[in-house]
Design a protein around this motif. Sequence first.
Motif, PDB file in Angstrom:
ATOM      1  N   LEU A  53      -6.300   8.788  -4.377  1.00  0.00           N
ATOM      2  CA  LEU A  53      -5.091   8.573  -3.588  1.00  0.00           C
ATOM      3  C   LEU A  53      -5.371   8.673  -2.089  1.00  0.00           C
ATOM      4  O   LEU A  53      -4.753   7.968  -1.289  1.00  0.00           O
ATOM      5  N   ALA A  54      -6.334   9.546  -1.732  1.00  0.00           N
ATOM      6  CA  ALA A  54      -6.675   9.681  -0.312  1.00  0.00           C
ATOM      7  C   ALA A  54      -7.254   8.377   0.223  1.00  0.00           C
ATOM      8  O   ALA A  54      -6.992   7.998   1.364  1.00  0.00           O
ATOM      9  N   ILE A  55      -8.022   7.664  -0.616  1.00  0.00           N
ATOM     10  CA  ILE A  55      -8.594   6.394  -0.185  1.00  0.00           C
ATOM     11  C   ILE A  55      -7.484   5.419   0.193  1.00  0.00           C
ATOM     12  O   ILE A  55      -7.545   4.720   1.196  1.00  0.00           O
ATOM     13  N   LEU A  56      -6.414   5.411  -0.618  1.00  0.00           N
ATOM     14  CA  LEU A  56      -5.302   4.489  -0.362  1.00  0.00           C
ATOM     15  C   LEU A  56      -4.282   5.064   0.621  1.00  0.00           C
ATOM     16  O   LEU A  56      -3.258   4.452   0.888  1.00  0.00           O
ATOM     17  N   ARG A  57      -4.554   6.243   1.107  1.00  0.00           N
ATOM     18  CA  ARG A  57      -3.627   6.957   1.993  1.00  0.00           C
ATOM     19  C   ARG A  57      -2.265   7.137   1.328  1.00  0.00           C
ATOM     20  O   ARG A  57      -1.224   6.920   1.934  1.00  0.00           O
ATOM     21  N   LEU A  58      -2.308   7.529   0.067  1.00  0.00           N
ATOM     22  CA  LEU A  58      -1.066   7.738  -0.679  1.00  0.00           C
ATOM     23  C   LEU A  58      -0.989   9.162  -1.225  1.00  0.00           C
ATOM     24  O   LEU A  58      -0.436   9.395  -2.287  1.00  0.00           O
ATOM     25  N   LEU A  59      -1.520  10.100  -0.476  1.00  0.00           N
ATOM     26  CA  LEU A  59      -1.482  11.491  -0.927  1.00  0.00           C
ATOM     27  C   LEU A  59      -0.035  11.957  -1.062  1.00  0.00           C
ATOM     28  O   LEU A  59       0.819  11.534  -0.299  1.00  0.00           O
ATOM     29  N   LEU A  77     -10.183   3.537   7.662  1.00  0.00           N
ATOM     30  CA  LEU A  77      -8.809   3.280   7.204  1.00  0.00           C
ATOM     31  C   LEU A  77      -7.806   4.231   7.845  1.00  0.00           C
ATOM     32  O   LEU A  77      -6.625   3.922   7.954  1.00  0.00           O
ATOM     33  N   MET A  78      -8.283   5.390   8.277  1.00  0.00           N
ATOM     34  CA  MET A  78      -7.377   6.370   8.880  1.00  0.00           C
ATOM     35  C   MET A  78      -6.807   5.872  10.197  1.00  0.00           C
ATOM     36  O   MET A  78      -5.769   6.344  10.655  1.00  0.00           O
ATOM     37  N   ASN A  83       1.465  -0.543   8.497  1.00  0.00           N
ATOM     38  CA  ASN A  83       1.578  -1.946   8.074  1.00  0.00           C
ATOM     39  C   ASN A  83       0.228  -2.548   7.718  1.00  0.00           C
ATOM     40  O   ASN A  83       0.104  -3.283   6.738  1.00  0.00           O
ATOM     41  N   GLN A  84      -0.777  -2.232   8.517  1.00  0.00           N
ATOM     42  CA  GLN A  84      -2.124  -2.733   8.204  1.00  0.00           C
ATOM     43  C   GLN A  84      -2.609  -2.140   6.893  1.00  0.00           C
ATOM     44  O   GLN A  84      -3.247  -2.814   6.094  1.00  0.00           O
ATOM     45  N   MET A  85      -2.261  -0.863   6.687  1.00  0.00           N
ATOM     46  CA  MET A  85      -2.690  -0.189   5.469  1.00  0.00           C
ATOM     47  C   MET A  85      -2.038  -0.834   4.250  1.00  0.00           C
ATOM     48  O   MET A  85      -2.662  -0.990   3.207  1.00  0.00           O
ATOM     49  N   ARG A  86      -0.773  -1.241   4.424  1.00  0.00           N
ATOM     50  CA  ARG A  86      -0.079  -1.864   3.303  1.00  0.00           C
ATOM     51  C   ARG A  86      -0.758  -3.170   2.891  1.00  0.00           C
ATOM     52  O   ARG A  86      -0.771  -3.549   1.730  1.00  0.00           O
ATOM     53  N   LEU A  87      -1.350  -3.838   3.879  1.00  0.00           N
ATOM     54  CA  LEU A  87      -2.056  -5.081   3.556  1.00  0.00           C
ATOM     55  C   LEU A  87      -3.361  -4.811   2.823  1.00  0.00           C
ATOM     56  O   LEU A  87      -3.905  -5.683   2.151  1.00  0.00           O
ATOM     57  N   MET A  88      -3.892  -3.599   2.979  1.00  0.00           N
ATOM     58  CA  MET A  88      -5.097  -3.234   2.231  1.00  0.00           C
ATOM     59  C   MET A  88      -4.755  -2.958   0.768  1.00  0.00           C
ATOM     60  O   MET A  88      -5.465  -3.370  -0.139  1.00  0.00           O
ATOM     61  N   ARG A  89      -3.642  -2.246   0.569  1.00  0.00           N
ATOM     62  CA  ARG A  89      -3.271  -1.828  -0.783  1.00  0.00           C
ATOM     63  C   ARG A  89      -2.931  -3.045  -1.634  1.00  0.00           C
ATOM     64  O   ARG A  89      -2.129  -3.880  -1.241  1.00  0.00           O
ATOM     65  N   GLY A  90      -3.548  -3.114  -2.780  1.00  0.00           N
ATOM     66  CA  GLY A  90      -3.274  -4.219  -3.682  1.00  0.00           C
ATOM     67  C   GLY A  90      -4.071  -5.460  -3.328  1.00  0.00           C
ATOM     68  O   GLY A  90      -4.569  -6.153  -4.193  1.00  0.00           O
ATOM     69  N   LYS A  91      -4.205  -5.739  -2.023  1.00  0.00           N
ATOM     70  CA  LYS A  91      -4.909  -6.955  -1.619  1.00  0.00           C
ATOM     71  C   LYS A  91      -6.411  -6.733  -1.502  1.00  0.00           C
ATOM     72  O   LYS A  91      -7.209  -7.588  -1.848  1.00  0.00           O
ATOM     73  N   LYS A  92      -6.816  -5.560  -0.980  1.00  0.00           N
ATOM     74  CA  LYS A  92      -8.242  -5.239  -0.851  1.00  0.00           C
ATOM     75  C   LYS A  92      -8.648  -4.164  -1.863  1.00  0.00           C
ATOM     76  O   LYS A  92      -9.730  -4.202  -2.414  1.00  0.00           O
TER      77      LYS A  92
ATOM     78  N   LEU B 254       4.765   5.292  -6.978  1.00  0.00           N
ATOM     79  CA  LEU B 254       3.408   5.413  -6.443  1.00  0.00           C
ATOM     80  C   LEU B 254       2.619   4.146  -6.762  1.00  0.00           C
ATOM     81  O   LEU B 254       1.921   3.596  -5.907  1.00  0.00           O
ATOM     82  N   ALA B 255       2.762   3.663  -8.006  1.00  0.00           N
ATOM     83  CA  ALA B 255       2.040   2.452  -8.400  1.00  0.00           C
ATOM     84  C   ALA B 255       2.473   1.281  -7.535  1.00  0.00           C
ATOM     85  O   ALA B 255       1.642   0.495  -7.074  1.00  0.00           O
ATOM     86  N   ALA B 256       3.776   1.167  -7.288  1.00  0.00           N
ATOM     87  CA  ALA B 256       4.271   0.064  -6.459  1.00  0.00           C
ATOM     88  C   ALA B 256       3.697   0.168  -5.051  1.00  0.00           C
ATOM     89  O   ALA B 256       3.331  -0.839  -4.445  1.00  0.00           O
ATOM     90  N   LYS B 257       3.586   1.397  -4.546  1.00  0.00           N
ATOM     91  CA  LYS B 257       2.993   1.571  -3.212  1.00  0.00           C
ATOM     92  C   LYS B 257       1.524   1.158  -3.237  1.00  0.00           C
ATOM     93  O   LYS B 257       1.032   0.535  -2.309  1.00  0.00           O
ATOM     94  N   SER B 258       0.832   1.545  -4.328  1.00  0.00           N
ATOM     95  CA  SER B 258      -0.594   1.239  -4.397  1.00  0.00           C
ATOM     96  C   SER B 258      -0.835  -0.259  -4.471  1.00  0.00           C
ATOM     97  O   SER B 258      -1.925  -0.740  -4.232  1.00  0.00           O
ATOM     98  N   LEU B 259       0.215  -1.014  -4.823  1.00  0.00           N
ATOM     99  CA  LEU B 259       0.073  -2.467  -4.898  1.00  0.00           C
ATOM    100  C   LEU B 259       0.447  -3.127  -3.580  1.00  0.00           C
ATOM    101  O   LEU B 259       0.439  -4.348  -3.458  1.00  0.00           O
ATOM    102  N   GLY B 260       0.807  -2.314  -2.600  1.00  0.00           N
ATOM    103  CA  GLY B 260       1.096  -2.855  -1.285  1.00  0.00           C
ATOM    104  C   GLY B 260       2.465  -3.489  -1.149  1.00  0.00           C
ATOM    105  O   GLY B 260       2.700  -4.268  -0.239  1.00  0.00           O
ATOM    106  N   LEU B 261       3.388  -3.162  -2.062  1.00  0.00           N
ATOM    107  CA  LEU B 261       4.734  -3.716  -1.932  1.00  0.00           C
ATOM    108  C   LEU B 261       5.419  -3.099  -0.709  1.00  0.00           C
ATOM    109  O   LEU B 261       5.160  -1.960  -0.354  1.00  0.00           O
ATOM    110  N   SER B 262       6.327  -3.866  -0.101  1.00  0.00           N
ATOM    111  CA  SER B 262       6.997  -3.349   1.093  1.00  0.00           C
ATOM    112  C   SER B 262       7.996  -2.263   0.702  1.00  0.00           C
ATOM    113  O   SER B 262       8.503  -2.241  -0.411  1.00  0.00           O
TER     114      SER B 262
END
Lengths: 261, 364
Positions: A53-59, A77-78, A83-92, B254-262
Amino acid sequence: MQDAILKINHLTVAVQEFNKETLLVNDLNLEIPRNRITALVGSSGSGKTTTGLAILRLLPQALYMKKGAIVWEGQDLMNLSENQMRLMRGKKIGMVFQEPLNAFNPVFTIGFQIGEVLKQHTTLSGPKINDEIVRLLTTVGVDDPPRILNSYPYQLSGGLRQRAMIAQAIAASPSLIIADEPTSNLDVTLQAHIMELFRKLRDELKMTILLISHDLGMVVHLAEQVAILANGRMVESGETKSIWQHPRHPFTQQLKQKMVI
Amino acid sequence: MTRNTEHVSEFQLALRSFKKNRLAVCCAMILFIFYAGAIFADFLSPYSYRNEDRNYSYCPPTPVRFFDEGKWVGPYIYGQTLTFNEFYRRVYQTDTTRRFPVRLFVQGDEYKLLGLIPSRLHLVGVQEGARLYLIGADSRGRDLWSRILYGAQISLSIGLIGVLISFSIGLIVGGVAGFYGGWIDNVLMRLCEMVMMVPGFYLLLALRAAVPDDFNSVQIYFAIVVILSFIGWAGLARIIRGMCLSLREREYVLAAKSLGLSDFKIILRHILPHTVSYSIAAVMLSIPGYILGESALSLIGLGIQDPYASWGNLLSDNMSIVRIKFAPWILWPGVFIFLTVISFNIIGDTLRDCLDPMMKAERK
Ligand SMILES: Nc1ncnc2c1ncn2[C@@H]1O[C@H](COP(=O)(O)OP(=O)(O)O)[C@@H](O)[C@H]1O
Ligand SMILES: [Mg+2]
């Protein structure tokens, strides 16, 4: 040395409890080589999920990163904005969770939830999204994609649900997949199938995988590299084969004999 | 490998136990009838809401009779003659020599059904020469029954539109506060508390005072809706926010966040839908507030203005005890307000109990 897609430098995650700071991850250094499967193995509570979770900054809110850098292709990533981080999640970087029944929203169909990711990260629209979902489900080895697509999470078996979640995680074709104990709720045959699927993702889709597990024996045939985590500290790391054959740290030996879970 | 277990959502389960509660089902039927009556008020009412005849001021009800000396002759009413007693008070006397048949599907005042279809057809009516007062007439000789039906259009719709507006605001504010937490939550909740702090009725009056005097009736209607929504959103926002605080900890968020959803999509799709079943109970319980709010404003003459009818301004006739004594039927609008409010409350309470996991355990 193979070029690393992600480098974790001195990662330290802490939680403040009763005015006392507890370190959940303590000075973790890890390089994840491109197009390889790296395993992160440790007993339960050793900080594996926290690292992911720390990698995705979702602690979780109570936890904070005290120190360290997470470097993605030369970029920490820190330092990214939210917004930039959100583009990483799921996409990268995609993530697969332990229990897909909880990780899917119970009120929407599988197809809808995979489509959501496609809508967020790709320019696909309309019927093309549907075609893409079918293709993704086929990729992860689902036999009857059109039916699965219209099913609700609770209608599927554990194995199918896990495949569907992997399909969702790879929907925006990220380069790195973090799989957090993806098979620990499945029976042994299904575990083998899912592990085979990760091998396929690496070989055919050229993905990099960080495989989190508490079972050293299960990742040994799949992962090229392994890092052993105990109480938030990395006690040993290196090539899987040599660690499996000559575990140096006593904790690794215990893991090998499945004396700890 | 689909499991063939029948899946029923939490809400469907709640609905099942709701149906077992006779009283609540009864209330639901009352409300259904009231709303249907409001929608088809033009057709169901014998007269238009503004059809007046001052010769019939406070004319008592004209009961519909079917038999004449034990013989079936079909529905009819007797004519009324107006006389004055020694105190110059109006006295209506039933004139049994004049008989007026009550007919179904008669031509009467013109209207547009549902605002679209022009028609003159009314469900019941009598011919010229007499007036049909099922429950009595008001000061200007307008049929109170017709005015109650027309008043339902305003009084009942204000509750729905009001709750729709304040519910939308409450959902957004509560969702954002609960999802983000921290200072955003703090600011939004302090704002809610500021609105909730002022006693509702005074806030109502203060806001009404801010509305220009020269508004026409439609503008006043919407002004009232907006004012009531402004008072109502805060309570809902707090409820929603509480639910979101716990919902955001769910793994699928959390899963939705990890997928980069707004964030917007996460709040809209993964958090708010799960508050719906509980919010429905909250909505049911808050509708009476709007109906009573409109009634209160109209009662003291700040709401819907004559000749338009609302249950509140129909009641304003009741401000004089003498009038109630001589024409007790002008209390009828109060009965309708009472029934509506209590029905919404019973339905809301029952829904809440049905959705409450503790109660569920008890029922087992
Ligand atoms: N939100 C939290 N607040 C406090 N402690 C937490 C929180 N989340 C996890 N922890 C603690 O962090 C440690 C590591 O947890 P985790 O990363 O989930 O372990 P693993 O995935 O290896 O089983 C555990 O001891 C757990 O109790
Ligand atoms: Mg874990």
